[in-house]
Design a protein around this motif. Sequence first.
Motif, PDB file in Angstrom:
ATOM      1  N   ALA A 151      -7.571  12.950 -12.324  1.00  0.00           N
ATOM      2  CA  ALA A 151      -8.767  12.958 -13.167  1.00  0.00           C
ATOM      3  C   ALA A 151      -9.590  11.675 -13.053  1.00  0.00           C
ATOM      4  O   ALA A 151     -10.767  11.661 -13.401  1.00  0.00           O
ATOM      5  N   LEU A 152      -9.004  10.610 -12.543  1.00  0.00           N
ATOM      6  CA  LEU A 152      -9.772   9.371 -12.354  1.00  0.00           C
ATOM      7  C   LEU A 152     -10.828   9.541 -11.260  1.00  0.00           C
ATOM      8  O   LEU A 152     -11.796   8.796 -11.210  1.00  0.00           O
ATOM      9  N   GLY A 153     -10.600  10.513 -10.365  1.00  0.00           N
ATOM     10  CA  GLY A 153     -11.575  10.815  -9.326  1.00  0.00           C
ATOM     11  C   GLY A 153     -11.496   9.942  -8.096  1.00  0.00           C
ATOM     12  O   GLY A 153     -12.228  10.155  -7.140  1.00  0.00           O
ATOM     13  N   SER A 154     -10.636   8.967  -8.067  1.00  0.00           N
ATOM     14  CA  SER A 154     -10.540   8.035  -6.950  1.00  0.00           C
ATOM     15  C   SER A 154      -9.485   8.463  -5.948  1.00  0.00           C
ATOM     16  O   SER A 154      -8.600   9.263  -6.262  1.00  0.00           O
ATOM     17  N   VAL A 155      -9.571   7.929  -4.754  1.00  0.00           N
ATOM     18  CA  VAL A 155      -8.528   8.061  -3.749  1.00  0.00           C
ATOM     19  C   VAL A 155      -8.251   6.672  -3.179  1.00  0.00           C
ATOM     20  O   VAL A 155      -9.141   5.825  -3.120  1.00  0.00           O
ATOM     21  N   SER A 156      -7.009   6.444  -2.786  1.00  0.00           N
ATOM     22  CA  SER A 156      -6.617   5.173  -2.162  1.00  0.00           C
ATOM     23  C   SER A 156      -5.831   5.465  -0.907  1.00  0.00           C
ATOM     24  O   SER A 156      -5.112   6.461  -0.833  1.00  0.00           O
ATOM     25  N   ALA A 157      -5.950   4.571   0.072  1.00  0.00           N
ATOM     26  CA  ALA A 157      -5.165   4.681   1.304  1.00  0.00           C
ATOM     27  C   ALA A 157      -4.705   3.296   1.714  1.00  0.00           C
ATOM     28  O   ALA A 157      -5.461   2.327   1.617  1.00  0.00           O
ATOM     29  N   TRP A 158      -3.456   3.209   2.129  1.00  0.00           N
ATOM     30  CA  TRP A 158      -2.875   1.981   2.649  1.00  0.00           C
ATOM     31  C   TRP A 158      -2.526   2.233   4.114  1.00  0.00           C
ATOM     32  O   TRP A 158      -1.929   3.254   4.440  1.00  0.00           O
ATOM     33  N   THR A 159      -2.848   1.296   4.988  1.00  0.00           N
ATOM     34  CA  THR A 159      -2.465   1.383   6.395  1.00  0.00           C
ATOM     35  C   THR A 159      -1.932   0.023   6.818  1.00  0.00           C
ATOM     36  O   THR A 159      -2.569  -0.999   6.566  1.00  0.00           O
ATOM     37  N   GLY A 160      -0.769   0.024   7.442  1.00  0.00           N
ATOM     38  CA  GLY A 160      -0.190  -1.246   7.847  1.00  0.00           C
ATOM     39  C   GLY A 160       1.074  -1.075   8.652  1.00  0.00           C
ATOM     40  O   GLY A 160       1.265  -0.072   9.339  1.00  0.00           O
ATOM     41  N   THR A 161       1.953  -2.061   8.525  1.00  0.00           N
ATOM     42  CA  THR A 161       3.183  -2.084   9.295  1.00  0.00           C
ATOM     43  C   THR A 161       4.384  -2.286   8.383  1.00  0.00           C
ATOM     44  O   THR A 161       4.266  -2.824   7.288  1.00  0.00           O
ATOM     45  N   CYS A 162       5.521  -1.852   8.875  1.00  0.00           N
ATOM     46  CA  CYS A 162       6.788  -2.131   8.219  1.00  0.00           C
ATOM     47  C   CYS A 162       7.639  -2.865   9.244  1.00  0.00           C
ATOM     48  O   CYS A 162       7.855  -2.371  10.350  1.00  0.00           O
ATOM     49  N   ALA A 163       8.056  -4.061   8.879  1.00  0.00           N
ATOM     50  CA  ALA A 163       8.824  -4.894   9.808  1.00  0.00           C
ATOM     51  C   ALA A 163       9.614  -5.923   9.018  1.00  0.00           C
ATOM     52  O   ALA A 163       9.417  -6.108   7.821  1.00  0.00           O
ATOM     53  N   VAL A 164      10.486  -6.618   9.718  1.00  0.00           N
ATOM     54  CA  VAL A 164      11.249  -7.704   9.120  1.00  0.00           C
ATOM     55  C   VAL A 164      10.331  -8.920   9.012  1.00  0.00           C
ATOM     56  O   VAL A 164       9.725  -9.339   9.994  1.00  0.00           O
ATOM     57  N   ASN A 165      10.217  -9.449   7.803  1.00  0.00           N
ATOM     58  CA  ASN A 165       9.418 -10.655   7.582  1.00  0.00           C
ATOM     59  C   ASN A 165      10.124 -11.826   8.254  1.00  0.00           C
ATOM     60  O   ASN A 165      11.305 -12.070   8.015  1.00  0.00           O
ATOM     61  N   SER A 166       9.397 -12.557   9.089  1.00  0.00           N
ATOM     62  CA  SER A 166      10.015 -13.640   9.854  1.00  0.00           C
ATOM     63  C   SER A 166      10.480 -14.801   8.970  1.00  0.00           C
ATOM     64  O   SER A 166      11.353 -15.560   9.367  1.00  0.00           O
ATOM     65  N   HIS A 167       9.925 -14.923   7.758  1.00  0.00           N
ATOM     66  CA  HIS A 167      10.336 -16.015   6.868  1.00  0.00           C
ATOM     67  C   HIS A 167      11.491 -15.607   5.955  1.00  0.00           C
ATOM     68  O   HIS A 167      12.493 -16.307   5.864  1.00  0.00           O
TER      69      HIS A 167
END
Length: 160
Positions: free
Chosen positions: A109-125
């Motif tokens: 009902a809020l009328g919005s849409v969201s999308a996330w695009t990225g990577t999944c990996a081991v954080n080097s730190h």
Amino acid sequence: MNEQITFSAVLGLAALSACTAIEAKPPTCTQPVGKWQNERKSVLEIKTYDAATGAVSGQYTSNSGASAGSKPYPVVGWINSASVESSDSCKGCKGDHAEVITIAVRWGALGSVSAWTGTCAVNSHSRLEQISALWHTTRPNSGFDWDHTLTGADRFDPIE
């Protein structure tokens, strides 16, 4: 009869102790089913992952914005995986590999849409697996014609 009851009771106790010994493991980049939490304590829960197609589904519970504290919203998306390439076969690569992911939420009902695009990996730190993604949220109502789409970045860490 008593022997059968005793055997059933022993079998039941053995099954119960085996179940309690199984610990829930946090999700990983290659086995993403489970809960992931961002910096604002919103939770992405991936409930299904089809390794053959890369399709994921689940729910997102927001802890920020107009949807904060509300019900979970459905999530759909994909993980696209490729085999690890050596730096010799990948010109310009430094030997880094990540799973690529995109997910989307329809905020009802809020009328919005969201999308996330990225990577999944081991954080080097931290040496922990995490999803790092850019997001866009587009909303139907705004004070200005240029202000319908918001953008930002999120990091999701696995929740045990």
